[in-house]
Write a protein that holds these residues in place. Structure first.
Motif, PDB file in Angstrom:
ATOM      1  N   TYR A 186       0.849  -1.206   0.000  1.00 32.07           N
ATOM      2  CA  TYR A 186       0.000   0.000   0.000  1.00 32.07           C
ATOM      3  C   TYR A 186       0.882   1.251   0.000  1.00 32.07           C
ATOM      4  CZ  TYR A 186      -3.831  -3.112   1.577  1.00 32.07           C
ATOM      5  OH  TYR A 186      -4.755  -4.112   1.700  1.00 32.07           O
ATOM      6  N   LYS A 243      -2.360   5.848   3.721  1.00 33.91           N
ATOM      7  CA  LYS A 243      -3.236   4.679   3.850  1.00 33.91           C
ATOM      8  C   LYS A 243      -2.465   3.443   4.329  1.00 33.91           C
ATOM      9  CE  LYS A 243      -6.773   5.919   0.415  1.00 33.91           C
ATOM     10  NZ  LYS A 243      -7.272   5.504  -0.924  1.00 33.91           N
ATOM     11  N   SER A 288      -3.858   1.690   7.466  1.00 30.66           N
ATOM     12  CA  SER A 288      -4.272   0.294   7.326  1.00 30.66           C
ATOM     13  C   SER A 288      -3.492  -0.615   8.276  1.00 30.66           C
ATOM     14  CB  SER A 288      -4.059  -0.190   5.889  1.00 30.66           C
ATOM     15  OG  SER A 288      -4.882   0.528   5.002  1.00 30.66           O
ATOM     16  N   GLU A 321      -5.074  -0.321  11.608  1.00 25.58           N
ATOM     17  CA  GLU A 321      -6.367  -1.013  11.670  1.00 25.58           C
ATOM     18  C   GLU A 321      -6.205  -2.528  11.625  1.00 25.58           C
ATOM     19  OE1 GLU A 321     -10.632   0.059   9.918  1.00 25.58           O
ATOM     20  OE2 GLU A 321      -9.926  -2.001  10.131  1.00 25.58           O
ATOM     21  N   GLU A 322      -5.279  -2.995  10.799  1.00 23.34           N
ATOM     22  CA  GLU A 322      -5.102  -4.437  10.703  1.00 23.34           C
ATOM     23  C   GLU A 322      -4.635  -5.020  12.044  1.00 23.34           C
ATOM     24  OE1 GLU A 322      -2.229  -5.875   7.857  1.00 23.34           O
ATOM     25  OE2 GLU A 322      -2.775  -7.964   8.235  1.00 23.34           O
ATOM     26  N   VAL A 343      -9.256   3.843   5.671  1.00 20.28           N
ATOM     27  CA  VAL A 343      -9.690   3.473   7.021  1.00 20.28           C
ATOM     28  C   VAL A 343     -10.846   4.377   7.423  1.00 20.28           C
ATOM     29  CG1 VAL A 343      -8.992   3.528   9.445  1.00 20.28           C
ATOM     30  CG2 VAL A 343      -7.495   2.492   7.748  1.00 20.28           C
ATOM     31  N   SER A 363      -8.339  -9.485   5.406  1.00 23.55           N
ATOM     32  CA  SER A 363      -7.365  -8.521   4.889  1.00 23.55           C
ATOM     33  C   SER A 363      -6.791  -9.002   3.571  1.00 23.55           C
ATOM     34  CB  SER A 363      -6.280  -8.244   5.929  1.00 23.55           C
ATOM     35  OG  SER A 363      -5.665  -9.427   6.351  1.00 23.55           O
ATOM     36  N   ASN A 401     -10.599  -2.349   4.600  1.00 23.73           N
ATOM     37  CA  ASN A 401     -10.426  -2.480   6.050  1.00 23.73           C
ATOM     38  C   ASN A 401     -11.785  -2.623   6.731  1.00 23.73           C
ATOM     39  OD1 ASN A 401      -7.520  -2.162   6.607  1.00 23.73           O
ATOM     40  ND2 ASN A 401      -7.785  -0.229   5.525  1.00 23.73           N
TER      41      ASN A 401
END
Lengths: 814, 261, 169
Positions: free
Chosen positions: A521, A528, A532, A535-536, A668, A696, A750
């Motif tokens: 990414y 991002k 990401s 968030e992951e 996100v 994911s 996400n």
């Protein structure tokens, strides 16, 4: 001042600018011209030239590795979006982004952040848990085994050296490597083959971690050709510490005790070396071999000494060796060290070598004189060498002597605050992301893409690595890295849970560890990528049962040369995302580390690694019984997808294997995701969820397949039932279009989880979900066939669960 | 009631001592982690204890070979005491690295003989392997073996293994025949239904799939798998156990504690 | 100065050698048909042949699966075998064509096993001051093995020349 013959004077008082730079280069000091000038002026005021040991001390104290000059320095940042430029000045990037978020969030359960060797959060009323992740990249490129072993050994010492010492409970490791199956002819000359590097780094972590008796429970390996020359090796350790052992104290008259391994010439210049670009002549002595058993003995004995209150402070000897450890402990009051007292592996070391050697397995303790005999006895009873090498003073100076002669005498204030702040320029151009042309694939094309995705290096099973690590030692790994309903078959768990019952008697609580990263990414959108990754990491932790309100995170940046404005620009963008997303999820950063200058030259051409932000998450779980694993549990149970599937295939694994052009990188949406995460926690706490898996890399298709084959079960999924979001499409290409089945299955949006629910829990589950976006998409079946069907598009993908398992399982076997 | 006292012998590189201590405590015993230097200083201390444990880990880094340096040290510095202790009939267990030590000192298979006749060598895969396996207690063994540690177990249980040198081998087939004849092979790797396994369910390539053996008298028991890592159902990959709370590993420790009482 | 070579007995699996062989195939080299691995220990100090034999047989060798050879070494690295094969089956090996690659740490690199051996020798009751170095020895079998090929195997697989040196003979 009198000097021994073993100590040289470095004549810098009358050097020109060029000569200063040359001196810095020749002696591997890695100091800039500005910094050399400040050093020269300091000694001009003292009316003398520095000694070699003084120059070395300054160089390592001011190294990128110890001072994080880039992240704490001045940055002039320009961002360009849609032709419009905006500027911003950062006086201290770290304090104005990552650290700022934590300060603003002000969580009372954060006990120690960004000030010690590791971050600490509350575990229960009496204990905290500490977590730290480090990198050891350049040494691992040169000597993979020794490099990764000393990497894990070093981060374990960070945990031993946090507060008055934590007991390590788990390790994590993340590698970024080249393809181990790559043709040898494609590897640049003088570089180890990725397979050799992979075998080496895995063995290094294995031997050190296993011999320390610390389970390696979480991690991943990321493959990209950009890491062939400059692989990345991240090692992390989590430990538990009584709350009343978190604070260090150093007082005038306290003695300095060095404990553990002896000092040798190994690892000279490691700290400054880490900010020199890799080349073939890279300092040979920077490579070290670790001895885990010495460190294990130190661990066993020091916890005894800690519980007997025999010392006031401790820190590890990491980068910069004694210089860094003693300098750090004594920076407010001053210290004197008798270098001839330091136990050596062999004769012939010069004083400066003793002082900055990064020989492994050493810790430095601050001991009140009344306890010195007792503490030495505790160590000696377990065959650990402990020697008093100096004391803390109140003159605010660093004084070093050798054979009675003073060889260094500098102000602590100059050493620790004298470094000039350079201004660096940073530039980032936000590139436009266009949705790709509709991906029209028939059933068999989608089927074979699914098998290819499962076999892709970045999705496939990492069992070959995981099983070489003793991930169960200490007996506390209750959610394991590989998860199955029996012991024959297992799939990829999202996170690990440690139940520290042997340390905290009677506890029900647990600690969850997870991670997130996606360099792919970052090649398109640095913001991002960072968002990401956070968030992951959170999703992974939540998927096994963590409460997002009790998760803390660590940042670890590995980037190229920060003197390149575009690289620094992408770093700034990433830290901005860190601030935004940390604030939005109310998840604080508690510690972090950066490794910059990850670049290399081939035939004179400069290359940077694909930038990485690794996010490691640690959370506290109230009741370890309320945790779940990812394999499906029972035929007939219902399958839900939570969250919205968007047309986000930019940087996806699918885009890589299909050579797809364009695509939007997953964004996100914290308010949506956070709401879902809280609801999953409630549902798991009420025992309503049978299995849960983060969605994911590879999207829904991969996540569902993994849940099925790790249970040796089948599944039937209705693609048309997945909640998709079509707003993005309206803006792109000038027309509304519905996502195609391939896009729905492989998009890496996400905020999504796949969840298995018993039919009779459905009502309660839906009640908890309330207004969150979710849909029922299928059920677990007994025929071992994995089926995805779209009546709307007339597509039906059907694969045998065992076939998918084998596709996933057989890629890495070295 | 009498408190059963357990000595868990530790040294540089021991690392399963805490969970082993917890396992014995869970079974109602007192368990002390004692450093070998303390024992060498006060050799008779060993006789204050009812049960002796050689826990898992990497004693002295497993340099030279697994358990080798520790068994050399014990043999030369505590040999007489250990032998006397073993012959007294008190329970002794060696787990993983501890099993390697028992075999290399020669406490197994026969403490009277006190010589090494088996070994645990490098896994066939040449790799360290951490995984759960099935272990079978054969019917004949169940009937005839004197092993006090493996009573009250079902035909097949599962436990985790984690070792690089666990391949049980012998230089002489007769020695193995004797073990069979005397029902000393108490644990063999197997499939879930008790039938013959293959790699990876035999994680190391042991001859006869041997995972654990005891002496003829039944007080000394050595095994590669880790029962101390399965005292709670929570520790099992699928959270199974002999009841809602406890795992089958606990039964093994309970057997020894109950034997002493 | 004595050198002790610890070898796997015939009939026992040499897992490390097999693993190295598969890595050699991985390099695209097919001329080598078998690899046997053995460990080397160099012991320096004022010790007798009897003592070195005790060290070899009681400490460094697994009686069940391994045998040993003791060589006397001079400063130039020349050596001659002075022990009998502790297992006579081993002599069979000497009739085959093979090349040898030895790998040793460079000076100044920490040799952790050596420290353990020194401790264990003390435990054996031999109180003399000794120095120990450890090394790895690979017997590579094949028809005629070219030096360049052996160099490739050594550099790409067996030794990291940054910290180790190797000898081919």
């Amino acid at each position: 001042m009198k000097y021994t013959t073993k100590c040289e004077t470095i004549k810098i008082l009358n050097l020109s600018n060029e000569q200063l730079l040359e001196l810095s280069k020749k002696n591997l000091l890695s100091l800039s011209l500005e910094e050399m000038k400040v050093v020269r002026n300091y000694f001009k005021k003292l009316k003398r030239n520095p000694t070699d040991i003084e120059m070395e001390t300054i160089a390592q104290t001011w190294s990128e590795h110890c001072k994080h000059k880039t992240l704490t320095g001045l940055i002039e940042y320009t961002e360009e979006e849609n032709g419009k430029k905006t500027r911003r000045i950062y006086n201290n990037l770290l304090k104005e982004t990552i650290f700022k978020a934590s300060i603003e969030l002000n969580k009372t359960w954060c006990l120690s952040i960004f000030k010690d060797n590791a971050g600490i959060i509350e575990f229960d009323s009496k204990n905290g848990v500490a977590f730290k992740v480090e990198t050891h990249n350049h040494p691992s490129a040169l000597e993979p085994y020794g490099g990764s072993a000393t990497g894990i050994g070093g981060v374990i010492r960070d945990i031993l050296g946090v507060g008055l010492g934590a007991k390590p409970l788990a390790n994590t490791d993340v590698f970024c490597l080249g393809d181990p199956n790559m043709e040898a002819s494609k590897i640049p000359k003088g570089v180890h083959h990725p397979k050799r590097i992979m075998k080496g780094v895995v063995s290094g972590v294995r031997d050190y971690g296993n011999k320390m008796g610390i389970p390696t429970v979480n991690g991943t390996t990321y493959f990209d050709d950009g890491y062939i020359v400059n692989p990345l090796v991240y090692c992390g350790t989590m430990g538990i510490i009584p709350k009343n052992k978190i604070n260090k104290k150093v007082e005038f008259g306290d003695l300095i005790l060095v404990v553990g391994g002896r000092t040798g010439r190994d690892g000279i210049h490691g700290a400054t070396f880490s900010s020199i670009q890799l080349d073939k002549k890279s300092a040979v002595s920077a490579v070290q071999i670790g001895n885990p058993i010495i460190e294990k003995k130190v661990l066993d004995a020091m916890l005894k000494a800690r519980d007997l209150n025999l010392y006031r402070a401790v820190t590890d000897c990491g980068a910069g060796g004694l210089s860094s450890a003693v300098g750090e402990l004594g920076k407010k009051i001053g210290a004197v060290v008798y270098l001839d007292k330091v136990p050596l592996k062999y004769d012939g070391l010069r004083p400066w070598e003793i002082w900055i050697s990064e020989a492994q397995e050493r810790m430095v303790f601050t001991v009140s004189p009344k306890n010195i005999e007792k503490i030495i006895e505790v160590f000696e009873k377990e065959d650990v060498e402990a020697v008093c090498i100096g004391k803390f003073t109140n003159d605010k100076k660093l004084t070093l002597t050798y054979d009675g002669n003073v060889v260094a005498n500098m102000d602590m204030k100059f050493l620790h605050n004298g470094i000039p702040k350079p201004t660096k320029r940073a530039f980032y151009k936000v590139s436009e992301e266009k949705i790709q042309k509709p991906i029209e694939m028939d059933s068999s094309e989608i089927s074979s893409s699914l098998a290819s995705l499962l076999a892709d290096l970045n999705i496939c099973s990492k069992e070959w690595i995981i099983r070489q690590y003793d991930h169960e030692v200490q007996g506390q790994t209750v959610v394991k890295p590989l998860q199955g309903n029996n012991i024959e078959i297992s799939g990829p768990g999202d996170a690990a849970v440690i139940f520290p019952y042997t340390v905290i008697k009677g506890t029900k609580k647990g600690i969850v560890l997870s991670n997130g990263l996606n360099p792919q990414y970052g090649k398109i959108n640095s913001y991002k990528m960072a968002a990401s990754a956070i968030e992951e990491a959170l999703r992974n932790a939540v998927a096994v049962g963590a409460d997002v309100r009790r998760i803390s995170i660590l940042d670890n940046f590995c980037f190229g040369n920060p003197n390149d404005p575009e690289i620094l620009g992408s770093l700034v963008r990433a830290t901005k995302a860190c601030y935004d997303v940390s604030k939005a999820f109310e998840v604080p950063f508690i510690s972090g580390k950066d490794s910059l200058h990850n670049e290399y030259f081939i035939n004179g051409k400069r290359y940077s690694i694909p930038s990485v932000l690794l996010i490691s998450a640690m959370g506290v779980i109230e009741n370890v019984e309320n945790t779940v694993t990812m394999p499906f549990k029972k035929n007939g149970n219902k399958i839900f997808v939570l969250g919205i599937t968007r047309n986000e295939l930019g940087g996806s694994v699918f885009s890589k294997i299909s050579n797809m052009k364009g695509g939007a990188v997953p964004n996100v949406f914290p308010s949506e995701s956070k709401d879902i995460m809280k609801k999953i926690y409630s549902a798991i706490s009420e025992n309503l969820i049978e299995a849960c898996h983060d969605c994911s890399e590879g999207g829904i298709a991969v996540a569902v397949s993994e849940m099925a084959f790790s249970a040796n079960k089948g599944v039937k999924i209705d693609i048309d039932a997945v909640n998709i979001y079509s707003h993005l499409e309206c803006e792109s290409e000038g027309g509304i279009r519905i996502m195609t089945p391939a896009e729905i299955l492989f998009s890496e949006s996400n905020g999504r989880f796949i969840v298995e629910i018993k039919p009779n829990n459905e009502e309660k589950f839906k009640k908890i979900l309330g207004g969150a976006v979710f849909s029922e998409i299928g059920y677990v079946s007994d025929d071992k066939e994995v089926i995805f069907e779209s009546k709307r598009s007339n597509v039906k993908i059907q694969q045998n669960s065992e076939f998918l398992l084998n596709s996933w399982h057989n890629t890495i076997n070295l | 009631m009498k408190k059963v006292k357990t000595l868990i012998l530790r040294t540089a590189g021991t690392n399963c001592d805490y969970e082993t201590q917890s396992a014995f405590e869970l079974c109602g015993a007192v368990a002390d982690r004692v450093h070998i230097n303390t024992l060498i200083e006060k050799k008779n201390k060993i006789f204050e204890y009812d049960i002796l444990v050689f826990p898992g880990g990497f004693s002295y880094g497993d340099d030279i070979a697994s358990g080798k340096i520790l068994s050399n040290e014990i043999k030369n510095k505590l040999g007489d005491e250990i032998k006397k202790y073993a012959l007294s009939g008190r329970p002794i267990v060696g787990i993983c690295n501890g099993f390697q030590v028992l075999v290399k000192i020669g406490l197994l298979p026969d403490p009277k003989f006190f010589k090494q006749i088996f070994t645990l060598s490098c896994n066939d895969s040449d790799k360290f392997e951490c995984r759960w396996v099935y272990l079978k207690v054969e019917k004949k063994v169940r009937r005839e073996s004197n092993c006090i540690w493996t009573k009250n177990l079902p035909d097949v249980i599962s436990l985790p293994v984690a070792h690089g040198e666990g391949k049980f081998v012998s230089g002489n087939e007769k020695f193995l025949d004797n073990l069979n004849k005397n029902s000393q092979i108490v644990f063999r790797y197997s499939l879930k239904d008790g039938s013959e396994p293959e790699y990876p369910l035999v994680p190391n390539g042991s001859i006869g799939h041997v995972a654990g053996i005891c002496n003829k008298k039944g007080n000394i028991f050595g095994l590669m798998p880790h029962p101390e890592r399965y005292v709670f159902t929570l520790q099992h990959p699928a959270r199974e156990g002999f009841n809602d709370r406890y795992g089958w590993g606990k039964v093994i420790f309970q057997n020894a504690v109950d034997f002493v009482i | 100065m004595f050198e002790i070579e610890v070898l796997t007995k015939e009939g026992f699996k040499n897992s490390r050698g097999e693993h190295v062989l598969s890595d050699i195939y991985g390099l695209g080299i097919e001329d080598i048909t078998n690899v046997e691995y053995s460990t080397l220990y160099v012991v320096e100090g004022d010790i007798s042949f009897g003592e070195i034999e005790t060290i070899a047989s009681e400490l460094l060798t697994d009686k069940v699966a391994e045998s040993y050879l003791i060589r006397r070494r001079d400063a130039e690295g020349n050596s001659e075998v002075i022990s009998k094969f502790s297992d006579t089956k081993e002599t069979g090996r000497l009739n085959h064509n093979f090349s040898v690659i030895e790998v040793w740490y460079k000076k100044g690199v920490t040799d952790t096993v050596s420290e353990s051996v020194i401790k264990a020798v003390k435990d054996l009751g031999i109180a003399k001051k000794i120095k120990v170095k450890t090394g790895h020895k690979y017997h590579l079998y094949g028809k005629i093995l070219q030096k360049t090929l052996l160099n490739t195997v050594a550099k790409k697989l067996l030794a990291n020349t940054l910290i180790q040196k190797y000898k081919i003979h």
